[in-house]
Design an enzyme around this catalytic site. Sequence first.
Site, PDB file in Angstrom:
ATOM      1  CD  GLU A  79       9.199   2.661  12.434  1.00 53.48           C
ATOM      2  OE1 GLU A  79       8.828   1.641  13.192  1.00 53.48           O
ATOM      3  OE2 GLU A  79       8.577   3.540  11.740  1.00 53.48           O
ATOM      4  CB  CYS A 111       6.106   6.311  10.741  1.00 53.06           C
ATOM      5  SG  CYS A 111       6.033   4.587  10.450  1.00 53.06           S
ATOM      6  CG  HIS A 233       2.938   7.774   7.965  1.00 55.96           C
ATOM      7  ND1 HIS A 233       4.200   7.358   7.292  1.00 55.96           N
ATOM      8  CD2 HIS A 233       2.689   6.456   8.294  1.00 55.96           C
ATOM      9  CE1 HIS A 233       4.403   6.140   7.687  1.00 55.96           C
ATOM     10  NE2 HIS A 233       3.347   5.520   8.089  1.00 55.96           N
TER      11      HIS A 233
HETATM   12  N1  CAA Z   1      -8.177  -6.369  -6.610  1.00 57.19           N
HETATM   13  C1  CAA Z   1      -8.070  -5.169  -5.951  1.00 57.19           C
HETATM   14  N2  CAA Z   1      -8.065  -4.984  -4.791  1.00 57.19           N
HETATM   15  C2  CAA Z   1      -8.190  -6.064  -4.026  1.00 57.19           C
HETATM   16  C3  CAA Z   1      -7.878  -7.422  -4.558  1.00 57.19           C
HETATM   17  C4  CAA Z   1      -8.038  -7.435  -5.975  1.00 57.19           C
HETATM   18  N3  CAA Z   1      -7.660  -8.810  -6.361  1.00 57.19           N
HETATM   19  N4  CAA Z   1      -7.817  -8.251  -3.391  1.00 57.19           N
HETATM   20  C5  CAA Z   1      -7.851  -7.458  -2.279  1.00 57.19           C
HETATM   21  N5  CAA Z   1      -8.035  -6.128  -2.702  1.00 57.19           N
HETATM   22  C6  CAA Z   1      -8.049  -5.155  -1.761  1.00 57.19           C
HETATM   23  C7  CAA Z   1      -8.798  -5.163  -0.430  1.00 57.19           C
HETATM   24  O1  CAA Z   1     -10.210  -5.177  -0.772  1.00 57.19           O
HETATM   25  C8  CAA Z   1      -8.326  -4.278   0.667  1.00 57.19           C
HETATM   26  O2  CAA Z   1      -8.897  -2.993  -0.092  1.00 57.19           O
HETATM   27  P1  CAA Z   1      -9.545  -2.158   1.129  1.00 57.19           P
HETATM   28  O3  CAA Z   1      -8.565  -2.022   2.400  1.00 57.19           O
HETATM   29  O4  CAA Z   1      -9.815  -0.780   0.539  1.00 57.19           O
HETATM   30  O5  CAA Z   1     -10.630  -2.811   1.368  1.00 57.19           O
HETATM   31  C9  CAA Z   1      -6.840  -4.116   0.251  1.00 57.19           C
HETATM   32  O6  CAA Z   1      -6.553  -4.754  -1.114  1.00 57.19           O
HETATM   33  C10 CAA Z   1      -6.025  -5.133   1.252  1.00 57.19           C
HETATM   34  O7  CAA Z   1      -6.498  -6.169   1.076  1.00 57.19           O
HETATM   35  P2  CAA Z   1      -6.619  -6.954   2.864  1.00 57.19           P
HETATM   36  O8  CAA Z   1      -7.226  -5.993   3.615  1.00 57.19           O
HETATM   37  O9  CAA Z   1      -7.104  -8.186   2.550  1.00 57.19           O
HETATM   38  O10 CAA Z   1      -5.006  -7.060   2.993  1.00 57.19           O
HETATM   39  P3  CAA Z   1      -4.284  -7.908   4.072  1.00 57.19           P
HETATM   40  O11 CAA Z   1      -5.167  -8.130   5.235  1.00 57.19           O
HETATM   41  O12 CAA Z   1      -3.698  -8.874   3.325  1.00 57.19           O
HETATM   42  O13 CAA Z   1      -2.871  -6.667   4.459  1.00 57.19           O
HETATM   43  C11 CAA Z   1      -2.390  -4.918   5.566  1.00 57.19           C
HETATM   44  C12 CAA Z   1      -3.006  -5.476   4.482  1.00 57.19           C
HETATM   45  C13 CAA Z   1      -3.130  -4.999   6.956  1.00 57.19           C
HETATM   46  C14 CAA Z   1      -2.139  -3.183   5.242  1.00 57.19           C
HETATM   47  C15 CAA Z   1      -0.956  -5.383   5.689  1.00 57.19           C
HETATM   48  O14 CAA Z   1      -0.196  -5.109   4.378  1.00 57.19           O
HETATM   49  C16 CAA Z   1      -0.043  -5.009   6.673  1.00 57.19           C
HETATM   50  O15 CAA Z   1      -0.305  -5.297   8.070  1.00 57.19           O
HETATM   51  N6  CAA Z   1       0.743  -3.779   6.772  1.00 57.19           N
HETATM   52  C17 CAA Z   1       1.505  -3.229   7.817  1.00 57.19           C
HETATM   53  C18 CAA Z   1       0.797  -2.477   8.677  1.00 57.19           C
HETATM   54  C19 CAA Z   1       0.440  -1.138   7.825  1.00 57.19           C
HETATM   55  O16 CAA Z   1       1.023  -0.678   6.985  1.00 57.19           O
HETATM   56  N7  CAA Z   1      -0.423  -0.278   8.761  1.00 57.19           N
HETATM   57  C20 CAA Z   1      -0.975   0.877   8.091  1.00 57.19           C
HETATM   58  C21 CAA Z   1      -1.270   1.932   9.498  1.00 57.19           C
HETATM   59  S1  CAA Z   1       0.020   1.911  10.665  1.00 57.19           S
HETATM   60  C22 CAA Z   1       1.126   2.907   9.805  1.00 57.19           C
HETATM   61  O17 CAA Z   1       0.835   3.749   9.267  1.00 57.19           O
HETATM   62  C23 CAA Z   1       2.720   3.076  10.535  1.00 57.19           C
HETATM   63  C24 CAA Z   1       3.494   2.078   9.500  1.00 57.19           C
HETATM   64  O18 CAA Z   1       4.128   2.819   8.686  1.00 57.19           O
HETATM   65  C25 CAA Z   1       3.762   0.871   9.865  1.00 57.19           C
END
Ligand code: CAA
Length: 390
Positions: A79, A111, A233
């Site tokens: 992709e 993916c 994945h």
């Molecule tokens: N210590 C330990 N854990 C902590 C922490 C700390 N100090 N601070 C935060 N965390 C944890 C949170 O509790 C959370 O855990 P849970 O999900 O288990 O509740 C985790 O860290 C992530 O925190 P946030 O949810 O606040 O993180 P975010 O919103 O800033 O970003 C994300 C997370 C949304 C995945 C972001 O990285 C993102 O958008 N990534 C790209 C999209 C993606 O990968 N999606 C996955 C599904 S889609 C797919 O699989 C296709 C693909 O390849 C893209």
Amino acid sequence: MKIGIDKIGFYTPHLYVDMNKLAEARGVEPAKFTIGIGQSEMSVAPLTQDPVTLAANAALDMLDETDRAHIDMVLFGTESGIDHSKAAAVYVHRLLDLKPEARAVELKQACYGATAAIQLAKGHIALNPDSKVLVLASDIARYGLNTPGESTQGAGAVALIISANPRVLELDDETVYYTSDIMDFWRPVYSNTAYVDGKFSNEQYMAFFKQVWEQYKEKSNRSIHDMEAICFHMPYTKMGLKALRQILDEGNEADQQRLQDHYQTSTTYNRNVGNIYTGSLYLSLLSLLEQAENIQSGARIGMYSYGSGAVGEFFSGVLAEHFRENLYLDRHRELFAERKEISIAEYEEQFVKTLPTDGSTLELDITKDPASICVTGITEHMRQYTNKNK
Ligand code: CAA
């Protein structure tokens, strides 16, 4: 006839950043990235590597003369392709000196592309048992500096040979799939970074898993007890675990322990590479096969593929008799050992560098890139490649 994975190779660029340091630079608790997201290191592609070279490097060392004589199809799942028209498979076909009597095509569905490629390859082998198909899964994941997705970037490729009488994994016939038009993650043709609705993408990943898992159980009459391990994945290592936890209570204590232990092992390489989109599921399979000492031939592995947008598939396979002897553990160990850490400033500088888009010529210095196959530059909108070993 048994059809499946005969060989599996991997390549990732020689540069990486430490996720603790990325967290510090972004003013985030390091534990958020290393525990909450579950990533320790993130591969960074220099300008001398692109999805074509990553894929070619992943396949290069594992091909022998028998493979070259029998490969008549090259399927490239990506992709982050480099051209809207010409398939990346065609460049790789030349760089690997494959025979001209072959099909070479690129497949795209986020993916999921490489999974579609494997299933198409299976059909091709069923009709042509002497053929071999080279499936490439290669991507550079880019969300942008200082974005929520930044900690889930990465770069790398997995190369698979699909054949009859496979020496690594025999694919089961039962496979199930599910499509629904959603906007959780996408990349318009004018953008070199992805757009994502992070929370929604997580929810959909989990919902699609439940959906295809239910379909799979019904179609195959198998249950969680039949799964020695399930590979996912893996956009980041915490994601698959969340999906797995949705079904753990279907198993007894031993099933739960086994699946969680193998899940941890299956994250080994992904945790240090990051998301490689189409290759991520196959990198987690490779981690499991190369790192799990307590997994035996005859064991059944479940595989969950998810491509945003979205298509999900659940399929499975059984480990071949001498699968361990047909892996390239030493090569992959060496690949990780020889990587070089770069600072956050160097990564940021690397991130914004691009090849010219105005038709001018740029020659790149490939002496610092240890890869055999590199991008040497661009001229008149044509990328130039070399294999240093030739
Ligand atoms: N210590 C330990 N854990 C902590 C922490 C700390 N100090 N601070 C935060 N965390 C944890 C949170 O509790 C959370 O855990 P849970 O999900 O288990 O509740 C985790 O860290 C992530 O925190 P946030 O949810 O606040 O993180 P975010 O919103 O800033 O970003 C994300 C997370 C949304 C995945 C972001 O990285 C993102 O958008 N990534 C790209 C999209 C993606 O990968 N999606 C996955 C599904 S889609 C797919 O699989 C296709 C693909 O390849 C893209």
